[in-house]
Design a protein around this motif. Structure first.
Motif, short mmCIF file in Angstrom:
data_model
loop_
_atom_site.label_atom_id
_atom_site.label_comp_id
_atom_site.label_asym_id
_atom_site.label_seq_id
_atom_site.Cartn_x
_atom_site.Cartn_y
_atom_site.Cartn_z
N TYR A 1 -5.04 -0.72 6.41
CA TYR A 1 -5.89 -1.03 7.55
C TYR A 1 -5.11 -0.77 8.84
O TYR A 1 -4.01 -1.30 9.03
CB TYR A 1 -6.33 -2.49 7.47
N GLU B 1 3.49 10.44 4.54
CA GLU B 1 2.85 11.33 5.52
C GLU B 1 3.84 12.20 6.29
O GLU B 1 3.45 13.13 6.96
CB GLU B 1 2.04 10.50 6.51
N ARG C 1 -1.11 4.49 0.16
CA ARG C 1 -1.99 5.55 0.68
C ARG C 1 -2.63 5.14 2.00
O ARG C 1 -3.03 3.97 2.17
CB ARG C 1 -3.09 5.86 -0.34
N ARG C 2 -2.72 6.09 2.87
CA ARG C 2 -3.30 5.81 4.19
C ARG C 2 -4.67 5.18 4.10
O ARG C 2 -5.01 4.27 4.86
CB ARG C 2 -3.39 7.13 4.97
N GLU C 3 -5.50 5.65 3.16
CA GLU C 3 -6.87 5.12 3.10
C GLU C 3 -6.92 3.65 2.68
O GLU C 3 -7.93 3.00 2.88
CB GLU C 3 -7.77 5.99 2.21
N ASP C 4 -5.83 3.14 2.10
CA ASP C 4 -5.81 1.72 1.74
C ASP C 4 -5.16 0.86 2.81
O ASP C 4 -5.07 -0.36 2.67
CB ASP C 4 -5.04 1.51 0.43
N LYS D 1 0.84 -1.20 0.00
CA LYS D 1 0.00 0.00 0.00
C LYS D 1 0.88 1.26 0.00
O LYS D 1 2.00 1.23 0.51
CB LYS D 1 -0.92 0.00 1.23
N GLU E 1 -2.30 2.53 13.08
CA GLU E 1 -2.28 3.90 13.59
C GLU E 1 -1.13 4.11 14.57
O GLU E 1 -0.42 5.11 14.51
CB GLU E 1 -3.59 4.22 14.31
N GLU F 1 -16.01 -3.14 0.57
CA GLU F 1 -15.45 -2.23 -0.44
C GLU F 1 -15.70 -2.73 -1.86
O GLU F 1 -15.96 -1.95 -2.76
CB GLU F 1 -13.93 -2.13 -0.23
N ARG G 1 -14.44 -5.61 5.97
CA ARG G 1 -14.38 -4.28 5.35
C ARG G 1 -13.93 -4.32 3.90
O ARG G 1 -14.43 -3.60 3.05
CB ARG G 1 -13.40 -3.39 6.09
#
Ligand SMILES: Nc1ncnc2c1ncn2[C@@H]1O[C@H](COP(=O)(O)OP(=O)(O)O)[C@@H](O)[C@H]1O
Ligand SMILES: [Mg+2]
Length: 368
Positions: A15, A55, A10-13, A8, A18, A229, A225
């Protein structure tokens, strides 16, 4: 998309992760200059690295050391220098004044030419000098330049003392942060030698971020999830079954999700196909090890078949391949621990990845 098979970016991809992302950011903010991202294969180190770098808002260079090693058979300084600079130039390409200043600093290095986004050397480059320039540029800009080596343990196979170079930079170049990832955690630790008085990095501080597998309910939630999607709704039973066989290893969960949700195979077809694909992948990963000694393969098979103790594993290996002396056998076991293919708790050995375990169990010894 969660079920995209590529690491991945991108953050949105991505899981969760954090805590790991904020720990990374925290280390960068504090000006720490050595960060390690550790964990067995397919836990998402490269993905975490990509997202963390993006980021960080810092200029960075990312080098895939494993593929560099396999492309060139070693890691020549010149190629590493070029990769670092090309990658760094690419990440600042959209920030014009930053880029121009970097080009200016670099142009003071003799024998280095920049054409577009790529550098050329007219003579053998001095990597230490290049790092000095990068650091002073970053400091002047009030930034840090992050240099990331993905699967950094391969640096040890280059014949060049990159550990010494990293130690020099860690001690003297405050504008640079190194990030090293490693699937072969023991090998990476050996290479760095943070606790080995004979090694240049001895006693240095490193921020260690150790990736863990997902907990059971996280794995279930990840699959649910991902399926949402892509708009399909497999039964709860199937998801539970998949998690049962794949554990919380995100790489396998992603592969299953891709086969079931994107390719739209049935549950059992997806599991079969996953094991087919895994077999090829794992065989490739193991082959260079087994070329060194067939005993590695037989040891893994012994453990996969349920032998957990030093002595019973050795008996199996001797039954298959003839006698091996104790010291030699212990070294082989230790190496498998360092490569991350085995784990040891108390006196018991195990294979940490259930898919690897299954694949190794079914390997035909006669084919080796
Ligand atoms: N947090 C995550 N969320 C979603 N997918 C992930 C996550 N971490 C890893 N993956 C997926 O798992 C697979 C393995 O990830 P990768 O980053 O290559 O692991 P590693 O570098 O530890 O071997 C890839 O298909 C990647 O897309
Ligand atoms: Mg990786």
């Amino acid at each position: 998309m969660l079920f995209d098979l590529q690491p991945k970016t991108r953050r949105e991809d991505l899981y969760d992760r954090e805590n790991e992302l904020s720990e990374f950011q925290n280390a960068v903010n504090l000006g720490e200059n050595l960060i390690l991202l550790l964990g067995i294969r397919r836990l998402g180190k490269s993905s975490l690295l990509n997202v963390a770098l993006a980021e960080s808002e810092m200029p960075y260079a990312k080098i895939d050391v494993r593929s560099l090693y396999f492309t060139h058979g070693s890691i020549p300084q010149e190629i590493l220098a070029r990769k670092i600079l090309d990658s760094l130039l690419a990440t600042v390409s959209g920030r014009k004044s930053l880029r121009l200043k970097l080009e200016k600093v670099l142009s003071s290095i003799r024998g280095l030419r920049i054409s577009g986004l790529s550098v050329e050397f007219d003579r053998k480059p001095d990597l230490a000098e290049i790092l000095e320039k990068i650091s002073s540029w970053a400091e002047n800009e009030n930034l840090r330049a992050i240099i990331a080596f993905d699967e950094a343990q391969y640096l040890r196979l280059s014949g060049i003392r990159y550990d010494g170079l990293i130690a020099y930079a860690v001690d003297n170049l405050p504008g640079i942060t190194f990030v090293l990832t490693g699937s072969e955690v023991g090998m990476l630790h050996d290479f760095l030698g943070l606790e080995n008085p004979k090694k240049p990095l001895f006693g240095r501080y490193a921020r260690e971020i150790v990736l863990q597998r997902f907990r059971r309910e996280e794995s279930v939630d990840f699959l649910a999830r991902g399926f949402e999607e892509v708009g399909i709704e497999p039964g709860r039973q199937e998801i539970e079954e998949a998690v049962e066989s794949l554990d919380g290893i995100v790489g396998w969960l992603t592969m299953y999700g891709y086969l079931r949700g994107v390719r739209e195979l049935s549950h059992s077809e997806a599991m079969d196909e996953l094991f087919n694909m895994a077999e090829k992948l794992i065989w490739e990963e193991l082959s260079s090890l087994i070329q060194n000694s067939r005993r590695y393969g037989v040891i893994l098979k012994a453990v996969a078949m349920g032998n957990v103790r030093w002595s019973t594993i050795k008996e199996y290996v001797e039954f298959k391949l003839g006698p091996v002396n104790d010291a030699k056998f212990s070294i082989l076991l230790k190496n498998l621990l360092k490569y991350g293919y085995l784990e040891k708790r108390g006196n018991e050995y195990s294979i940490p990845d259930p898919v690897v375990k299954e694949v190794v169990k079914n390997l035909q010894l006669t084919l080796w």
